[in-house]
Design an enzyme around this catalytic site. Structure first.
Site, PDB file in Angstrom:
ATOM      1  N   LYS A 106       0.820  -1.227   0.076  1.00 47.25           N
ATOM      2  CA  LYS A 106       0.006   0.086   0.081  1.00 47.25           C
ATOM      3  C   LYS A 106       0.854   1.372   0.012  1.00 47.25           C
ATOM      4  O   LYS A 106       0.521   2.489  -0.429  1.00 47.25           O
ATOM      5  CB  LYS A 106      -0.909   0.034   1.339  1.00 47.25           C
ATOM      6  CG  LYS A 106      -2.008  -0.969   0.935  1.00 47.25           C
ATOM      7  CD  LYS A 106      -3.252  -1.231   2.064  1.00 47.25           C
ATOM      8  CE  LYS A 106      -4.272  -2.015   1.629  1.00 47.25           C
ATOM      9  NZ  LYS A 106      -3.727  -3.647   2.031  1.00 47.25           N
TER      10      LYS A 106
HETATM   11  C1  LIG Z   1      -4.353  -4.815   1.512  1.00 45.47           C
HETATM   12  C2  LIG Z   1      -3.823  -5.802   1.565  1.00 45.47           C
HETATM   13  C3  LIG Z   1      -4.035  -6.850   0.734  1.00 45.47           C
HETATM   14  C4  LIG Z   1      -5.251  -6.747  -0.362  1.00 45.47           C
HETATM   15  O1  LIG Z   1      -5.150  -5.716  -1.299  1.00 45.47           O
HETATM   16  P1  LIG Z   1      -6.525  -5.227  -1.811  1.00 45.47           P
HETATM   17  O2  LIG Z   1      -6.183  -4.298  -2.896  1.00 45.47           O
HETATM   18  O3  LIG Z   1      -7.562  -4.626  -0.792  1.00 45.47           O
HETATM   19  O4  LIG Z   1      -7.131  -6.455  -2.585  1.00 45.47           O
HETATM   20  C5  LIG Z   1      -3.175  -8.109   0.458  1.00 45.47           C
HETATM   21  N1  LIG Z   1      -2.184  -7.984   1.243  1.00 45.47           N
HETATM   22  C6  LIG Z   1      -1.807  -7.303   2.044  1.00 45.47           C
HETATM   23  C7  LIG Z   1      -0.553  -7.289   3.015  1.00 45.47           C
HETATM   24  C8  LIG Z   1      -2.642  -6.013   2.319  1.00 45.47           C
HETATM   25  O5  LIG Z   1      -2.137  -5.063   3.096  1.00 45.47           O
END
Ligand SMILES: *Cc1c(COP(=O)(O)O)cnc(C)c1O
Length: 456
Positions: A106
């Site tokens: 993210k």
């Molecule tokens: C947010 C997250 C996901 C999922 O991603 P999305 O875009 O919400 O599908 C998967 N793995 C980790 C470690 C995350 O922080």
């Protein structure tokens, strides 16, 4: 670029309009009017361009002309001070998305978004109030991305007791312009509270509200970059050396016992396996594919929150209440980006691009142990869901063929509580050591709009 609500083709807005309001007034999500194509020259050189150039070429059409070229280049350089290496692990590839400051993918979206907001709000005197619901990793990435950015206040809502101690420190220990609220409820409750706040006219009049979830286009679009960069690289037959935070037993390049054999092969488009929750990451991958990156398709890997795999199989969409699992950043029963996917593509089109698989906690744990034992590589629970999904498909009627990369969405040290009992101590990257030394400070509120409104 013009942006539209997923619920209507009228009232288009600019990139700034879409990014700064977050959610469309009719409750829909903003989507670009069209998905642009890479110019032929760019498409053919994705594998040889450096990461910054891929980033600029990927984002440019979505923000043109509001972010002038030199501004975009500066944003990209300042946001992406870390790499996304595509490394071989056993019989396949891993695209490591955890080399940023909060050790999860993210960071890619949040760091770009914070800088874009700051530029788009230049010269305003009323502060912008960002509301963000997190199941764990979003909050830390957004808090880190916006920390100290002038004219912007961030309120992070997270489900009390359902994030790890480290995640809580990343969300709630910065202070300054970052406020953390521990909500008595689930992630879906947090998300519903944010939606309710946006739908409340009184609040919207009083405050300049914006969101920072994966529903925000300014977070979504930059996530297409690493798909295109990695797909280009693999198509050119290349991989990367390990990065500083690569969690590998020194020198271990062993082969796993499965029979997948999906290493790079020049001239073959790649398949990405994407551990998914809200489906922002996967949606960005679909954008990269449509832009012309050499991608064969996707595997949507979920934990037992299998709303989208079930939809792909049955053709019927049923959102549900989220269930707690050991891959908690994916505990989403009503994935918000599904509305975007469904606005862009039909069920048949989605089926032609994505295969859905769900993985149990038990299998996730076994996979962490097996990949460590066979390949000397430390997976986090989210990456392990992805790894296992490939195994499940490979054992089925339509096996996975060609180059394949599992997206490692978080560093395993972020989930040490789950991983260490299985495989022992994990090398801790510098970013996590810094966060662990801090003290979280958050306020607890019930999952009610009035309680949230009181804090704003
Ligand atoms: C947010 C997250 C996901 C999922 O991603 P999305 O875009 O919400 O599908 C998967 N793995 C980790 C470690 C995350 O922080």
């Amino acid at each position: 670029m013009r942006y539209y609500s997923t619920r209507s083709r009228s009232n288009p807005v600019s990139f700034a309009g879409a990014a700064l309001t977050g959610l469309a007034p009719d409750g829909g999500l903003f989507i670009p009017g069209e998905i642009p194509s890479y110019p032929e020259k760019v498409k053919n050189s994705l594998g040889t361009m450096d990461y910054f150039d891929v980033a600029v070429e990927t984002i440019r059409p979505y923000v043109h002309p509001e972010l002038p070229g030199s501004v975009l280049e500066d944003l990209v350089h300042s946001a992406y001070s870390f790499a996304a290496p595509l490394v071989p692990v056993g019989d396949r590839l891993v695209l490591e998305l955890f080399h940023g400051p909060t050790a999860a993918f993210k960071d890619f979206g949040a760091r770009f978004m914070a800088r874009a907001f700051s530029y788009l709000r230049r010269g305003e005197d009323k502060p912008l109030r960002i509301l963000v619901a997190t199941s764990g990793d979003t909050g830390g990435a957004v808090a880190d991305g916006f920390y100290g950015v002038e004219g912007i206040f961030v309120t992070v809502l997270y489900p009390k007791g359902r994030v790890t101690p480290l995640q809580e420190k990343q969300i709630a220990a910065l202070g300054g312009n970052i406020e953390a609220l521990a909500v008595e409820g689930s992630f879906d409750d947090c998300q519903a509270l944010v939606k309710a706040a946006f739908g409340n006219e009184g609040l919207r009049k009083r405050l300049d509200l914006s969101s920072a979830n994966s529903i925000n286009v300014a977070r979504l679009i930059p996530q297409a970059i690493y798909y295109s960069a990695a797909a280009g690289k693999a198509f050119a037959g290349k991989t990367d050396p390990d990065g500083e935070a690569t969690p590998r037993v020194s020198g271990a390049y062993g082969t796993s016992k499965s029979t997948v054999a999906c290493g790079v092969k020049a001239g073959s488009p790649i398949t990405f396996c994407v551990p998914s929750g809200n489906f922002g990451n996967l949606t960005a991958g679909l954008y990269a594919l449509k832009m012309g990156a050499p991608i064969r398709g996707f595997i949507a890997a979920t934990n037992s929150n299998k709303t989208v795999p079930d939809y792909l199989e049955s053709g019927e969409y049923h959102a549900r209440v989220s269930q707690a699992t050991i891959s908690n950043a994916m505990d989403v029963g009503a994935p918000s980006n599904f509305e975007r996917m469904a606005a862009h593509w039909t069920l048949e089109q989605l089926r032609s691009m994505i295969r859905g698989v769900h993985v149990s906690d038990d299998d996730t744990r076994k996979t962490i142990s097996a990949v460590h034992g066979d390949c000397g590589y430390f997976l986090d629970p989210h990456g392990a869901v992805g790894w296992r999904a490939v195994d499940i498909l490979s054992a089925g009627n339509v096996p996975v063929t060609g180059p394949l990369a599992v997206l490692a969405t978080a560093h395993p040290a972020k989930f040490a509580e789950t991983v260490e009992p299985l495989i022992g101590s994990i090398p801790v990257p510098a970013s996590i050591k810094t966060a662990l030394s801090r003290n979280p400070q958050s306020r607890t509120i019930p999952a009610e709009l009035s309680a949230l409104a009181d804090t704003l």
